[in-house]
Design a protein around this motif. Sequence first.
Motif, short mmCIF file in Angstrom:
data_model
loop_
_atom_site.label_atom_id
_atom_site.label_comp_id
_atom_site.label_asym_id
_atom_site.label_seq_id
_atom_site.Cartn_x
_atom_site.Cartn_y
_atom_site.Cartn_z
N ILE A 38 -4.43 -6.91 1.86
CA ILE A 38 -4.46 -7.98 0.86
C ILE A 38 -3.11 -8.06 0.13
O ILE A 38 -2.46 -9.07 0.16
CB ILE A 38 -5.59 -7.74 -0.19
CG1 ILE A 38 -6.90 -7.34 0.51
CG2 ILE A 38 -5.74 -8.94 -1.12
CD1 ILE A 38 -7.70 -8.43 1.11
N GLU A 39 -2.73 -6.97 -0.55
CA GLU A 39 -1.43 -7.00 -1.25
C GLU A 39 -0.90 -5.59 -1.45
O GLU A 39 -1.68 -4.63 -1.52
CB GLU A 39 -1.55 -7.70 -2.61
CG GLU A 39 -2.52 -7.01 -3.53
CD GLU A 39 -2.62 -7.67 -4.90
OE1 GLU A 39 -1.69 -8.39 -5.29
OE2 GLU A 39 -3.64 -7.44 -5.58
N GLU A 40 0.42 -5.50 -1.57
CA GLU A 40 1.05 -4.21 -1.79
C GLU A 40 0.90 -3.82 -3.26
O GLU A 40 1.07 -4.66 -4.15
CB GLU A 40 2.54 -4.31 -1.42
CG GLU A 40 3.25 -2.98 -1.40
CD GLU A 40 4.60 -3.03 -0.66
OE1 GLU A 40 5.15 -4.13 -0.51
OE2 GLU A 40 5.06 -1.96 -0.25
N LYS A 54 -3.76 -2.80 -1.33
CA LYS A 54 -5.16 -3.16 -1.54
C LYS A 54 -5.66 -3.69 -0.21
O LYS A 54 -5.03 -4.58 0.38
CB LYS A 54 -5.26 -4.23 -2.62
CG LYS A 54 -6.65 -4.74 -2.86
CD LYS A 54 -6.64 -5.78 -3.98
CE LYS A 54 -8.01 -6.41 -4.14
NZ LYS A 54 -8.05 -7.39 -5.23
N VAL A 55 -6.77 -3.16 0.29
CA VAL A 55 -7.26 -3.56 1.62
C VAL A 55 -8.77 -3.79 1.60
O VAL A 55 -9.49 -3.31 0.72
CB VAL A 55 -6.96 -2.47 2.68
CG1 VAL A 55 -5.47 -2.26 2.86
CG2 VAL A 55 -7.67 -1.15 2.35
N TYR A 64 -10.42 -1.33 -1.12
CA TYR A 64 -9.93 0.04 -1.27
C TYR A 64 -8.43 0.02 -1.53
O TYR A 64 -7.76 -0.99 -1.30
CB TYR A 64 -10.16 0.86 0.00
CG TYR A 64 -11.61 1.13 0.33
CD1 TYR A 64 -12.33 2.10 -0.36
CD2 TYR A 64 -12.25 0.43 1.35
CE1 TYR A 64 -13.66 2.37 -0.04
CE2 TYR A 64 -13.58 0.68 1.67
CZ TYR A 64 -14.27 1.64 0.96
OH TYR A 64 -15.58 1.90 1.27
N ALA A 65 -7.91 1.18 -1.96
CA ALA A 65 -6.45 1.40 -1.97
C ALA A 65 -6.16 2.23 -0.73
O ALA A 65 -6.74 3.30 -0.55
CB ALA A 65 -6.03 2.14 -3.23
N LEU A 66 -5.30 1.74 0.15
CA LEU A 66 -4.95 2.48 1.36
C LEU A 66 -3.54 3.02 1.20
O LEU A 66 -2.58 2.26 1.10
CB LEU A 66 -5.02 1.57 2.59
CG LEU A 66 -4.83 2.29 3.93
CD1 LEU A 66 -6.05 3.15 4.25
CD2 LEU A 66 -4.58 1.29 5.07
N LYS A 67 -3.43 4.35 1.13
CA LYS A 67 -2.10 4.96 1.02
C LYS A 67 -1.63 5.34 2.42
O LYS A 67 -2.26 6.17 3.09
CB LYS A 67 -2.13 6.20 0.12
CG LYS A 67 -0.76 6.87 -0.02
CD LYS A 67 -0.73 7.88 -1.15
CE LYS A 67 0.64 8.51 -1.32
NZ LYS A 67 0.69 9.43 -2.46
#
Length: 326
Positions: A38-40, A54-55, A64-67
């Motif tokens: 979605i966005e960085e 953000k995914v 979720y937050a994907l690191k």
Amino acid sequence: MGGSFLAPLPNPPEPLPMVPGPKLAPFTRTAHAAIEFIEELGNPNQDMDGLVWKVKIGGKEPYYALKMFLFTSTEYLMKDLGIDLIWRLASAQLYSDYFDPFHCECRVYGRLKQEGREDLAARAHGYLFLTPQQAAEVEERSGRPKFSQEEYEQDGTDFWGRDTEHRHLSVRAIVKELVSADDPFTPEDVPQIWNDFEDLHKLGILVRDINTFNYMGGKIIDFSRAWTTPHPFPAGMDDYTIKRALKSEPLKLQKAFIEWGLSRDWDWDIIPEEMLQCTRGLGQDGPYGTNPSFYDWWKWEKDPDAAEAFMNCIWEDGGNEPHSEG
Ligand SMILES: Nc1ncnc2c1ncn2[C@@H]1O[C@H](COP(=O)(O)OP(=O)(O)OP(=O)(O)O)[C@@H](O)[C@H]1O
Ligand SMILES: [Mg+2]
């Protein structure tokens, strides 16, 4: 150094890293998933170890937050992140298992899950491997500087920091709870943060990267430098270095509180007692707090003797050679 090759990623995926102690399981059975980027998040010019987006996963909410982690060279792990060791580790893989930011985080979240203390940080739900297409999409859409084919050929590392030793590895990512709070913490969070911090030490976790930007909504979000017991650090470091590491944790926390508090005009007259304890570096167990290396990690091992034997064999030449070449 013996064994300068990094092991391929396990297929089918297994909890990582594959050394004694806590591990993080894959988020899906295959460790792959359909990911909608979605966005960085964060600041692409400031965050060093990874890219966080953000995914949506598998087409469903929640977000979720994907690191996603950049690769680290063995040289960097040896000469920088692992430099405090007195002796050298026996293989490149061991440096990766204990000092690579992705593995550092896997080990912390594994421990929090073992202990039922996932409340001590923003939660992690498992790891994923990106497909080459997903990695290319993130590279294309990221606000970070991109690499031209020319630079890539000259430098040898790609956008993901991937060098010859990592060519066979997919980009590794951790799926985390998406925290929406804007502030790292408020004055009301201070007592809880201080207690959480002590509890992390009691669970064998030395965070090592305490700063304002690694907190959101009163919880730690970044464990990319953390050492989780069992770890080479207690056996492979001199006492002074361990004490310095222990003492620097509360001092950095104090600095984070003060910096943020000043920028937000906190009322310093009502700062809680915990902040003062933090200022003095006073833990519940004495001036350095609890030493994380005293944590009883054997209780989780199916074969504690084998795990102990493994830990005794992690050193090059049995630990007779000094680490530094000067
Ligand atoms: N769980 C989360 N929810 C929302 N935003 C997050 C989350 N985790 C990270 N972020 C955002 O991404 C930024 C970078 O995350 P993080 O600190 O984990 O990586 P990093 O800074 O690259 O690692 P390091 O600090 O070791 O260099 C954070 O400052 C924050 O803005
Ligand atoms: Mg960070």
